[in-house]
Design an enzyme around this catalytic site. Sequence first.
Site, PDB file in Angstrom:
ATOM      1  N   PHE A 134       0.858  -1.187   0.000  1.00 10.78           N
ATOM      2  CA  PHE A 134       0.000   0.000   0.000  1.00 10.78           C
ATOM      3  C   PHE A 134       0.898   1.243   0.000  1.00 10.78           C
ATOM      4  O   PHE A 134       1.823   1.339   0.809  1.00 10.78           O
ATOM      5  CB  PHE A 134      -0.878  -0.043   1.248  1.00 10.78           C
ATOM      6  CG  PHE A 134      -2.004   0.930   1.241  1.00 10.78           C
ATOM      7  CD1 PHE A 134      -2.977   0.891   0.247  1.00 10.78           C
ATOM      8  CD2 PHE A 134      -2.113   1.888   2.235  1.00 10.78           C
ATOM      9  CE1 PHE A 134      -4.031   1.782   0.255  1.00 10.78           C
ATOM     10  CE2 PHE A 134      -3.178   2.788   2.242  1.00 10.78           C
ATOM     11  CZ  PHE A 134      -4.133   2.736   1.250  1.00 10.78           C
ATOM     12  N   ASP A 146       1.549  -6.203   7.304  1.00  9.31           N
ATOM     13  CA  ASP A 146       0.358  -5.357   7.293  1.00  9.31           C
ATOM     14  C   ASP A 146      -0.831  -6.260   6.977  1.00  9.31           C
ATOM     15  O   ASP A 146      -0.930  -6.812   5.878  1.00  9.31           O
ATOM     16  CB  ASP A 146       0.500  -4.240   6.248  1.00  9.31           C
ATOM     17  CG  ASP A 146      -0.637  -3.221   6.332  1.00  9.31           C
ATOM     18  OD1 ASP A 146      -1.741  -3.596   6.773  1.00  9.31           O
ATOM     19  OD2 ASP A 146      -0.419  -2.055   5.945  1.00  9.31           O
ATOM     20  N   TYR A 153     -11.524  -0.924   9.892  1.00 13.01           N
ATOM     21  CA  TYR A 153     -12.746  -0.447   9.212  1.00 13.01           C
ATOM     22  C   TYR A 153     -13.048  -1.199   7.926  1.00 13.01           C
ATOM     23  O   TYR A 153     -14.006  -0.899   7.239  1.00 13.01           O
ATOM     24  CB  TYR A 153     -12.677   1.070   8.944  1.00 13.01           C
ATOM     25  CG  TYR A 153     -11.415   1.575   8.277  1.00 13.01           C
ATOM     26  CD1 TYR A 153     -11.212   1.412   6.909  1.00 13.01           C
ATOM     27  CD2 TYR A 153     -10.434   2.240   9.008  1.00 13.01           C
ATOM     28  CE1 TYR A 153     -10.065   1.894   6.294  1.00 13.01           C
ATOM     29  CE2 TYR A 153      -9.285   2.717   8.408  1.00 13.01           C
ATOM     30  CZ  TYR A 153      -9.102   2.547   7.052  1.00 13.01           C
ATOM     31  OH  TYR A 153      -7.965   3.019   6.446  1.00 13.01           O
ATOM     32  N   LYS A 154     -12.208  -2.185   7.591  1.00 17.39           N
ATOM     33  CA  LYS A 154     -12.463  -2.982   6.384  1.00 17.39           C
ATOM     34  C   LYS A 154     -13.288  -4.214   6.776  1.00 17.39           C
ATOM     35  O   LYS A 154     -14.443  -4.080   7.127  1.00 17.39           O
ATOM     36  CB  LYS A 154     -11.132  -3.315   5.717  1.00 17.39           C
ATOM     37  CG  LYS A 154     -10.461  -2.036   5.182  1.00 17.39           C
ATOM     38  CD  LYS A 154      -9.049  -2.217   4.688  1.00 17.39           C
ATOM     39  CE  LYS A 154      -8.534  -0.860   4.163  1.00 17.39           C
ATOM     40  NZ  LYS A 154      -7.089  -0.846   3.968  1.00 17.39           N
ATOM     41  N   ARG A 210     -12.293  -3.288  -8.362  1.00 21.00           N
ATOM     42  CA  ARG A 210     -12.081  -4.199  -7.235  1.00 21.00           C
ATOM     43  C   ARG A 210     -13.420  -4.624  -6.665  1.00 21.00           C
ATOM     44  O   ARG A 210     -14.229  -3.779  -6.297  1.00 21.00           O
ATOM     45  CB  ARG A 210     -11.280  -3.454  -6.168  1.00 21.00           C
ATOM     46  CG  ARG A 210     -10.072  -4.192  -5.690  1.00 21.00           C
ATOM     47  CD  ARG A 210      -9.222  -3.430  -4.725  1.00 21.00           C
ATOM     48  NE  ARG A 210      -9.859  -2.418  -3.892  1.00 21.00           N
ATOM     49  CZ  ARG A 210      -9.331  -1.978  -2.756  1.00 21.00           C
ATOM     50  NH1 ARG A 210      -8.189  -2.464  -2.311  1.00 21.00           N
ATOM     51  NH2 ARG A 210      -9.918  -1.024  -2.069  1.00 21.00           N
TER      52      ARG A 210
HETATM   53  C1  LIG Z   1      -6.362   0.275   4.184  1.00 15.80           C
HETATM   54  C2  LIG Z   1      -4.909   0.089   4.375  1.00 15.80           C
HETATM   55  C3  LIG Z   1      -4.195   0.944   5.199  1.00 15.80           C
HETATM   56  C4  LIG Z   1      -4.898   2.118   5.828  1.00 15.80           C
HETATM   57  O1  LIG Z   1      -4.081   2.951   6.542  1.00 15.80           O
HETATM   58  P1  LIG Z   1      -4.693   4.186   7.303  1.00 15.80           P
HETATM   59  O2  LIG Z   1      -3.624   4.652   8.166  1.00 15.80           O
HETATM   60  O3  LIG Z   1      -5.922   3.717   8.017  1.00 15.80           O
HETATM   61  O4  LIG Z   1      -5.104   5.210   6.292  1.00 15.80           O
HETATM   62  C5  LIG Z   1      -2.843   0.690   5.402  1.00 15.80           C
HETATM   63  N1  LIG Z   1      -2.244  -0.352   4.802  1.00 15.80           N
HETATM   64  C6  LIG Z   1      -2.918  -1.191   3.974  1.00 15.80           C
HETATM   65  C7  LIG Z   1      -2.233  -2.348   3.350  1.00 15.80           C
HETATM   66  C8  LIG Z   1      -4.268  -0.979   3.735  1.00 15.80           C
HETATM   67  O5  LIG Z   1      -4.942  -1.790   2.921  1.00 15.80           O
END
Ligand SMILES: *Cc1c(COP(=O)(O)O)cnc(C)c1O
Length: 422
Positions: free
Chosen positions: A128, A207, A232-233, A382
């Site tokens: 990410f 992660d 939140y996912k 997606r």
């Molecule tokens: C959604 C996601 C994040 C989100 O990070 P935030 O700090 O909440 O914005 C981080 N890493 C990955 C791999 C994600 O999919």
Amino acid sequence: MTVSNDIAYAEELDAQDSCAHFRGRFLIEDEDLIYMDGNSLGRLPYESLSLSNDLVRQQWGSRLIRSWNEGWFTAPERIGAKIASLIGAQPDEVIVADSTSVNLFKLAVAALRFQAGRTQILTDDLNFPSDLYILQGAIDMLDKQHQLRVIPSADGIYGPVEELRARLNEQTALLTLSHTVFKSGYMYDMAALTEAAHTAGALVLWDLSHSVGSVPVDLNAANADLAIGCTYKYLNGGPGAPAFLYIRRDLQERLINPLTGWMGQQNLFGFDLKYEPATGLRRFLTGTPPVVSLSLIEPGVDLLREAGIEQLRAKSLRQSSYLIDLWKAELEPLGFTLKSPREQECRGSHVSLGHAEGLRIDLALINDMRVLPDFRAPDNIRLGITPLYTTYRDIHQTVQRLKQIVVERIYERYPTEAPIVT
Ligand SMILES: *Cc1c(COP(=O)(O)O)cnc(C)c1O
């Protein structure tokens, strides 16, 4: 065997689905609005709706400051312990705090300081982007003593496993990867890569944002060092809900949080003027948590614990395989490509489809077809499968509506530039 594209077949699969009743635990106002984005923002559990009223009206409104001793203060550990049960960790190895990005910063800096003398951070280009930005910031803060090696994926779908293994050596301080990658949904073999990193003396930071609540994760079995993830996912914790971090127990007292705030202080109400890190994971807290959104994580986590991750994974794989079969039969002839792994064992819980007109198709899907997916540049549509509430009918209808958009050229109504949030 070819898949049946009959809606009756989808409805039969729904009728046989042992997880189907969990859908009724979520607020779903419109059955015809198909939600394929639970991998970005999970739906609202009814339980969170009633809890939010209690939290604001009762806990804040009536109980006032007393609520800190009635569950608020211990919530980061209490909810962390529940999340731990979903990712193969001990109850005292997970705590809820800050955002995923901030937790990455704290753990990465702590790990780099711990690994004094080693100068490389290894990751891949499927990670990410925020993770890469955070690592760049950490390197800057540590006086540019480290190099970030971003190993490219050959096809943008599969992780560069062999290249990563080959680059691990006595210079590697930290290997950090998204366990399930955000675009293609490719899922790394956590145990195998962790072991390879340990053989080279490197620490590993996973992660789990796209893994927690969607695929079985066993941090302890993999002997993983560090992990972070999002609530939140697939955990349905609510927009911007705080994230979690994991530190293997034997490392907890050996790592120092670079963001030294009073919530991580040993005796915080002693108001001592010198920082003394708390024993255990609380040392990785910094300031006062956002109590309302922190507390609202709990009902979603409870739902996942009730359903059981193995059962949900089995449904998720049946559903993503059904989607891929429908893609093959109905969408591939219309120019859609599969941008996720076909093999179940390395596929997370979303499926990405590519198309030369991907962005415009995505906009038509949202605005004309009542399907909510998301879009990731350059051309990924997606489709998130959240087995607690995604139906086979949802998947069937998504494919039919994608087909209609292309056959009837509905996407041509849309401009080629993207809106802000896709
Ligand atoms: C959604 C996601 C994040 C989100 O990070 P935030 O700090 O909440 O914005 C981080 N890493 C990955 C791999 C994600 O999919």
